[in-house]
Motif scaffolding. Structure first.
Motif, short mmCIF file in Angstrom:
data_model
loop_
_atom_site.label_atom_id
_atom_site.label_comp_id
_atom_site.label_asym_id
_atom_site.label_seq_id
_atom_site.Cartn_x
_atom_site.Cartn_y
_atom_site.Cartn_z
N VAL A 1 0.81 -5.47 -3.88
CA VAL A 1 0.14 -4.60 -2.92
C VAL A 1 -0.93 -5.39 -2.35
CG1 VAL A 1 -0.93 -2.40 -2.70
CG2 VAL A 1 1.02 -2.51 -4.19
N ILE B 1 3.33 -0.34 -0.49
CA ILE B 1 3.44 1.07 -1.34
C ILE B 1 4.51 1.53 -1.11
CG2 ILE B 1 2.73 3.06 -2.13
CD1 ILE B 1 -0.31 1.69 -2.12
N LYS B 2 4.85 1.70 0.40
CA LYS B 2 5.93 2.59 1.01
C LYS B 2 7.29 1.94 0.47
CE LYS B 2 3.61 4.79 4.99
NZ LYS B 2 3.91 4.69 6.36
N CYS C 1 0.97 0.25 -7.71
CA CYS C 1 0.78 0.41 -6.31
C CYS C 1 -0.46 1.11 -6.14
CB CYS C 1 1.70 1.04 -5.62
SG CYS C 1 3.56 0.11 -5.55
N LEU C 2 -0.73 2.21 -6.85
CA LEU C 2 -1.95 3.13 -6.59
C LEU C 2 -3.10 2.15 -7.11
CD1 LEU C 2 -0.52 6.69 -8.11
CD2 LEU C 2 -1.06 5.66 -5.68
N THR D 1 -8.00 -2.13 -2.80
CA THR D 1 -8.13 -2.49 -1.29
C THR D 1 -9.09 -1.41 -0.70
OG1 THR D 1 -5.78 -3.09 -1.30
CG2 THR D 1 -6.60 -2.44 0.99
N VAL E 1 -0.68 0.08 2.35
CA VAL E 1 0.08 1.22 2.37
C VAL E 1 1.45 1.07 2.74
CG1 VAL E 1 0.46 3.55 3.79
CG2 VAL E 1 -1.87 2.72 3.00
N THR E 2 1.83 -0.03 3.62
CA THR E 2 3.10 -0.47 4.02
C THR E 2 3.98 -0.83 2.68
OG1 THR E 2 2.53 -0.76 6.14
CG2 THR E 2 4.67 -2.09 5.55
N LEU F 1 -4.00 -0.27 -4.08
CA LEU F 1 -4.34 0.73 -2.82
C LEU F 1 -5.82 0.75 -3.32
CD1 LEU F 1 -4.05 1.99 -0.45
CD2 LEU F 1 -3.19 3.98 -1.30
N VAL G 1 -5.91 -2.27 4.44
CA VAL G 1 -5.38 -0.96 4.14
C VAL G 1 -3.87 -0.65 4.53
CG1 VAL G 1 -6.14 1.47 4.15
CG2 VAL G 1 -7.79 -0.37 3.74
N THR G 2 -3.80 -1.13 5.80
CA THR G 2 -2.49 -0.73 6.56
C THR G 2 -1.35 -1.45 5.71
OG1 THR G 2 -3.48 -0.44 8.46
CG2 THR G 2 -1.40 -1.01 8.62
#
Length: 171
Positions: free
Chosen positions: A45, A61-62, A139-140, A146, A58-59, A143, A54-55
Motif C-alpha cells: 500500500v 486498498i481497493k 491495507c488499513l 500514508t 486508496v487505489t 493508509l 494518499v490517492t
C-alpha cells in the motif's frame, strides 16, 4: 542525488520502517504471530512518491480488497489450487480493469495469491479467512501511515531535517 530526491527516499524509508514497527508492535500486543501477510500488505500500500501517495494508497486498498475477495470466493467454490487460482487471477485482473484500478493490479494479484495459498495440513477456510483479515489490516495500517506522513506537519518536519537551499541572490 538532489535534496528533493533524498527527501522522498528518506520519507519512503521512514514510512516502511514505521509499517514494520507498527505491525510488529501490534502483533506483540495482540499475541499474533503470523505477521508476514500483514507486513506484505502494508508494504504494497505504501508509495514512495508523496505527490499522490494518499490517492495511490486508496487505489491499492481497493485493488487489494478485490484480490482478497476474489481469492476467498474461489477457494470457497473448490479447493483445487491450480484451477481456482488461475480463475481468481483472471477475475482479479478483469475487475481491476473494469473498475479502472490498473495501476494497482499487481498488488491485487498479490492479495489473491496471499489468500489462496496455504501450508500443507492447515485448515483451508481458517487460513483463507485469516489471510483476508491480514490483507485488510495491512491495507488499513498502510493508509494510516500514508495519512500520517503526508500531512502538513510531516512536511514541516521534513523541511527542518532537510532545509531548502537558499537563493543565490539572497542571503
Amino acid at each position: 542525488m538532489d535534496k528533493q530526491r533524498i527527501k522522498r527516499v528518506l520519507i519512503y524509508a521512514a514510512k516502511c520502517v514505521t509499517g514494520v514497527l507498527a505491525v510488529l508492535g501490534l502483533s506483540f500486543l495482540f499475541n499474533y504471530d503470523n505477521v508476514v501477510w500483514v507486513l506484505i500488505s502494508v508494504m504494497l500500500v505504501l508509495s514512495p512518491d508523496g505527490s499522490d501517495a494518499v490517492t495511490l494508497a486508496v487505489t491499492r486498498i481497493k485493488a487489494n480488497i478485490i484480490g482478497a475477495i476474489s481469492g476467498f470466493l474461489l477457494i470457497l467454490i473448490h479447493p483445487n489450487m491450480i484451477v481456482m487460482m488461475s480463475i481468481a487471477v483472471m477475475i482479479t485482473v478483469l475487475l481491476c480493469n473494469l473498475l479502472r484500478l490498473e495501476p494497482a493490479t499487481r498488488t491485487a494479484l498479490a492479495a489473491t495469491i496471499i489468500v489462496m495459498t496455504h501450508e500443507a495440513g492447515s485448515h483451508l477456510w481458517d487460513t483463507a479467512v485469516e489471510r483476508v483479515l491480514s490483507v485488510l489490516v495491512g491495507c488499513l495500517l498502510g493508509l494510516l501511515i500514508t495519512f500520517i506522513f503526508h500531512n502538513k506537519y510531516a512536511s514541516q518536519a521534513a523541511e527542518i531535517i532537510l532545509p531548502r537551499p537558499m537563493d543565490k541572490g539572497g542571503e
